[in-house]
Design a protein around this motif. Structure first.
Motif, PDB file in Angstrom:
ATOM      1  N   HIS A  26     -12.780   6.028  10.443  1.00 21.78           N
ATOM      2  CA  HIS A  26     -13.471   5.652   8.648  1.00 21.78           C
ATOM      3  C   HIS A  26     -12.509   6.923   7.775  1.00 21.78           C
ATOM      4  CE1 HIS A  26     -16.417   4.020  11.448  1.00 21.78           C
ATOM      5  NE2 HIS A  26     -16.672   3.042  10.257  1.00 21.78           N
ATOM      6  N   GLY A  27     -12.795   8.102   7.926  1.00 22.75           N
ATOM      7  CA  GLY A  27     -11.851   8.870   7.003  1.00 22.75           C
ATOM      8  C   GLY A  27     -10.755   8.455   6.205  1.00 22.75           C
ATOM      9  N   ASN A  28      -9.851   7.921   7.329  1.00 18.45           N
ATOM     10  CA  ASN A  28      -8.890   7.125   6.674  1.00 18.45           C
ATOM     11  C   ASN A  28      -8.865   5.686   5.849  1.00 18.45           C
ATOM     12  OD1 ASN A  28      -6.494   9.461   7.896  1.00 18.45           O
ATOM     13  ND2 ASN A  28      -6.374   8.310   9.698  1.00 18.45           N
ATOM     14  N   THR A  29      -9.736   5.359   6.138  1.00 21.03           N
ATOM     15  CA  THR A  29      -9.944   3.930   5.272  1.00 21.03           C
ATOM     16  C   THR A  29     -10.184   4.294   4.572  1.00 21.03           C
ATOM     17  OG1 THR A  29     -10.667   3.083   7.340  1.00 21.03           O
ATOM     18  CG2 THR A  29     -11.264   1.375   5.396  1.00 21.03           C
ATOM     19  N   GLY A  30     -11.637   5.729   4.602  1.00 17.05           N
ATOM     20  CA  GLY A  30     -12.006   5.992   2.282  1.00 17.05           C
ATOM     21  C   GLY A  30     -11.175   6.083   1.787  1.00 17.05           C
ATOM     22  N   ARG A  31     -10.511   7.191   2.451  1.00 16.44           N
ATOM     23  CA  ARG A  31      -9.207   7.709   1.647  1.00 16.44           C
ATOM     24  C   ARG A  31      -8.272   6.831   1.231  1.00 16.44           C
ATOM     25  NH1 ARG A  31      -9.807  11.887   5.311  1.00 16.44           N
ATOM     26  NH2 ARG A  31      -8.628  11.066   6.808  1.00 16.44           N
ATOM     27  N   SER A  32      -8.008   5.719   1.484  1.00 19.75           N
ATOM     28  CA  SER A  32      -7.110   4.539   1.443  1.00 19.75           C
ATOM     29  C   SER A  32      -7.749   3.919   0.574  1.00 19.75           C
ATOM     30  CB  SER A  32      -6.519   3.981   2.623  1.00 19.75           C
ATOM     31  OG  SER A  32      -7.513   3.385   3.605  1.00 19.75           O
ATOM     32  N   LEU A  33      -9.227   3.799   0.242  1.00 16.75           N
ATOM     33  CA  LEU A  33     -10.108   2.843  -0.743  1.00 16.75           C
ATOM     34  C   LEU A  33      -9.841   3.259  -2.174  1.00 16.75           C
ATOM     35  CD1 LEU A  33     -12.765   1.260   1.416  1.00 16.75           C
ATOM     36  CD2 LEU A  33     -10.743   0.096   0.661  1.00 16.75           C
ATOM     37  N   PHE A  34     -10.026   4.949  -1.613  1.00 13.69           N
ATOM     38  CA  PHE A  34     -10.145   5.687  -3.028  1.00 13.69           C
ATOM     39  C   PHE A  34      -8.508   5.340  -3.643  1.00 13.69           C
ATOM     40  CE2 PHE A  34      -9.222   9.486  -5.243  1.00 13.69           C
ATOM     41  CZ  PHE A  34     -10.045   9.653  -6.054  1.00 13.69           C
ATOM     42  N   GLY A  35      -7.879   6.101  -2.726  1.00 11.76           N
ATOM     43  CA  GLY A  35      -6.164   5.891  -3.155  1.00 11.76           C
ATOM     44  C   GLY A  35      -6.118   4.454  -3.591  1.00 11.76           C
ATOM     45  N   VAL A  36      -6.272   3.250  -3.621  1.00 12.02           N
ATOM     46  CA  VAL A  36      -5.657   2.370  -4.186  1.00 12.02           C
ATOM     47  C   VAL A  36      -6.808   1.705  -5.197  1.00 12.02           C
ATOM     48  CG1 VAL A  36      -5.991  -0.140  -3.527  1.00 12.02           C
ATOM     49  CG2 VAL A  36      -5.127   1.411  -2.025  1.00 12.02           C
ATOM     50  N   ALA A  37      -7.895   2.250  -5.008  1.00 14.21           N
ATOM     51  CA  ALA A  37      -8.952   1.591  -6.155  1.00 14.21           C
ATOM     52  C   ALA A  37      -8.774   2.627  -7.429  1.00 14.21           C
ATOM     53  CB  ALA A  37     -10.049   1.553  -5.558  1.00 14.21           C
ATOM     54  N   LYS A  38      -8.656   3.987  -7.534  1.00 11.40           N
ATOM     55  CA  LYS A  38      -9.004   4.816  -8.109  1.00 11.40           C
ATOM     56  C   LYS A  38      -7.945   5.636  -8.379  1.00 11.40           C
ATOM     57  CE  LYS A  38     -13.357   4.385  -8.670  1.00 11.40           C
ATOM     58  NZ  LYS A  38     -14.197   3.885 -10.060  1.00 11.40           N
ATOM     59  N   ALA A  39      -7.003   5.764  -7.598  1.00  9.73           N
ATOM     60  CA  ALA A  39      -5.630   6.982  -7.889  1.00  9.73           C
ATOM     61  C   ALA A  39      -4.161   5.652  -8.313  1.00  9.73           C
ATOM     62  CB  ALA A  39      -5.599   7.828  -7.207  1.00  9.73           C
ATOM     63  N   ASP A  40      -4.316   5.047  -8.901  1.00  8.72           N
ATOM     64  CA  ASP A  40      -3.235   4.117  -8.367  1.00  8.72           C
ATOM     65  C   ASP A  40      -2.034   3.781  -7.511  1.00  8.72           C
ATOM     66  OD1 ASP A  40      -5.009   1.823 -10.675  1.00  8.72           O
ATOM     67  OD2 ASP A  40      -3.736   4.262 -12.462  1.00  8.72           O
ATOM     68  N   PHE A  41      -2.673   3.628  -5.857  1.00  9.19           N
ATOM     69  CA  PHE A  41      -1.427   4.010  -5.323  1.00  9.19           C
ATOM     70  C   PHE A  41      -1.206   2.922  -4.159  1.00  9.19           C
ATOM     71  CE2 PHE A  41      -2.631   8.165  -3.838  1.00  9.19           C
ATOM     72  CZ  PHE A  41      -1.710   8.601  -4.693  1.00  9.19           C
ATOM     73  N   THR A  42       0.038   1.497  -4.457  1.00  8.91           N
ATOM     74  CA  THR A  42      -0.173   1.091  -3.555  1.00  8.91           C
ATOM     75  C   THR A  42      -0.725   1.868  -2.250  1.00  8.91           C
ATOM     76  OG1 THR A  42       2.096   0.889  -2.741  1.00  8.91           O
ATOM     77  CG2 THR A  42       1.196  -0.443  -4.945  1.00  8.91           C
ATOM     78  N   PHE A  43      -1.068   0.260  -1.231  1.00  7.38           N
ATOM     79  CA  PHE A  43      -1.829   1.108   0.381  1.00  7.38           C
ATOM     80  C   PHE A  43      -0.153   1.834   1.096  1.00  7.38           C
ATOM     81  CE2 PHE A  43      -1.792  -0.138   4.744  1.00  7.38           C
ATOM     82  CZ  PHE A  43      -3.370   0.436   4.760  1.00  7.38           C
ATOM     83  N   TRP A  44       0.731   0.949   0.712  1.00  5.84           N
ATOM     84  CA  TRP A  44       2.386   1.406   1.506  1.00  5.84           C
ATOM     85  C   TRP A  44       2.263   2.733   1.066  1.00  5.84           C
ATOM     86  CZ3 TRP A  44       2.413  -0.494   6.143  1.00  5.84           C
ATOM     87  CH2 TRP A  44       2.082  -1.943   6.222  1.00  5.84           C
ATOM     88  N   THR A  45       2.293   2.773  -0.788  1.00  8.54           N
ATOM     89  CA  THR A  45       2.605   3.816  -1.142  1.00  8.54           C
ATOM     90  C   THR A  45       1.478   5.152   0.036  1.00  8.54           C
ATOM     91  OG1 THR A  45       3.352   2.825  -3.357  1.00  8.54           O
ATOM     92  CG2 THR A  45       2.586   5.723  -3.343  1.00  8.54           C
ATOM     93  N   TYR A  46       0.442   4.997   0.197  1.00  7.37           N
ATOM     94  CA  TYR A  46      -1.073   6.197   0.352  1.00  7.37           C
ATOM     95  C   TYR A  46      -0.425   6.076   1.728  1.00  7.37           C
ATOM     96  CZ  TYR A  46      -4.979   7.441   2.318  1.00  7.37           C
ATOM     97  OH  TYR A  46      -5.291   8.336   3.546  1.00  7.37           O
ATOM     98  N   ILE A  47       0.412   4.744   2.605  1.00  6.93           N
ATOM     99  CA  ILE A  47       0.775   5.066   3.943  1.00  6.93           C
ATOM    100  C   ILE A  47       1.488   6.282   4.020  1.00  6.93           C
ATOM    101  CG2 ILE A  47       1.032   3.953   5.934  1.00  6.93           C
ATOM    102  CD1 ILE A  47      -1.719   4.345   5.738  1.00  6.93           C
ATOM    103  N   HIS A  48       2.855   5.586   3.629  1.00  5.22           N
ATOM    104  CA  HIS A  48       4.115   6.558   3.504  1.00  5.22           C
ATOM    105  C   HIS A  48       3.723   7.932   2.979  1.00  5.22           C
ATOM    106  CE1 HIS A  48       8.314   7.773   3.018  1.00  5.22           C
ATOM    107  NE2 HIS A  48       8.108   7.704   1.640  1.00  5.22           N
ATOM    108  N   ALA A  49       3.218   8.333   2.355  1.00  5.41           N
ATOM    109  CA  ALA A  49       2.719  10.000   1.307  1.00  5.41           C
ATOM    110  C   ALA A  49       1.666  10.524   2.804  1.00  5.41           C
ATOM    111  CB  ALA A  49       1.577  10.059   0.485  1.00  5.41           C
ATOM    112  N   SER A  50       1.076   9.940   3.105  1.00  2.09           N
ATOM    113  CA  SER A  50       0.038  10.059   4.294  1.00  2.09           C
ATOM    114  C   SER A  50       1.306  10.223   5.586  1.00  2.09           C
ATOM    115  CB  SER A  50      -0.882   9.157   4.895  1.00  2.09           C
ATOM    116  OG  SER A  50      -2.202   9.327   4.581  1.00  2.09           O
ATOM    117  N   LEU A  51       1.794  10.040   5.881  1.00  2.49           N
ATOM    118  CA  LEU A  51       3.091  10.283   7.432  1.00  2.49           C
ATOM    119  C   LEU A  51       3.920  11.202   6.659  1.00  2.49           C
ATOM    120  CD1 LEU A  51       3.699   6.324   8.436  1.00  2.49           C
ATOM    121  CD2 LEU A  51       2.125   7.993   8.993  1.00  2.49           C
TER     122      LEU A  51
END
Length: 67
Positions: free
Chosen positions: A31-56
């Protein structure tokens, strides 16, 4: 001929705690990772794959860095 309360009451609850604690931890992490990814995509102008790459990258740098 009474029933032993430790075996009847405590042991099943202890086993349930041992089984469910990792499950609840994983669920919270999901749930935490899902919320962080939704925030990153919606508000911080990340793509989903950019978020995954940065998290890894952050995960592996944090775990492999010498102390």
């Amino acid at each position: 001929m009474a029933i032993d309360p430790i075996h009847f009451l405590v042991t099943p609850k202890f086993i349930a705690m041992i089984v469910m604690l990792p499950c609840l931890t994983d669920l919270g992490e999901l749930h935490g990772n899902t919320g962080r990814s939704l925030f990153g995509v919606a508000k911080a102008d990340f793509t989903f794959w950019t978020y995954i790459h940065a998290s890894l990258d952050a995960l592996f740098c944090a775990t492999l860095r010498p102390v």
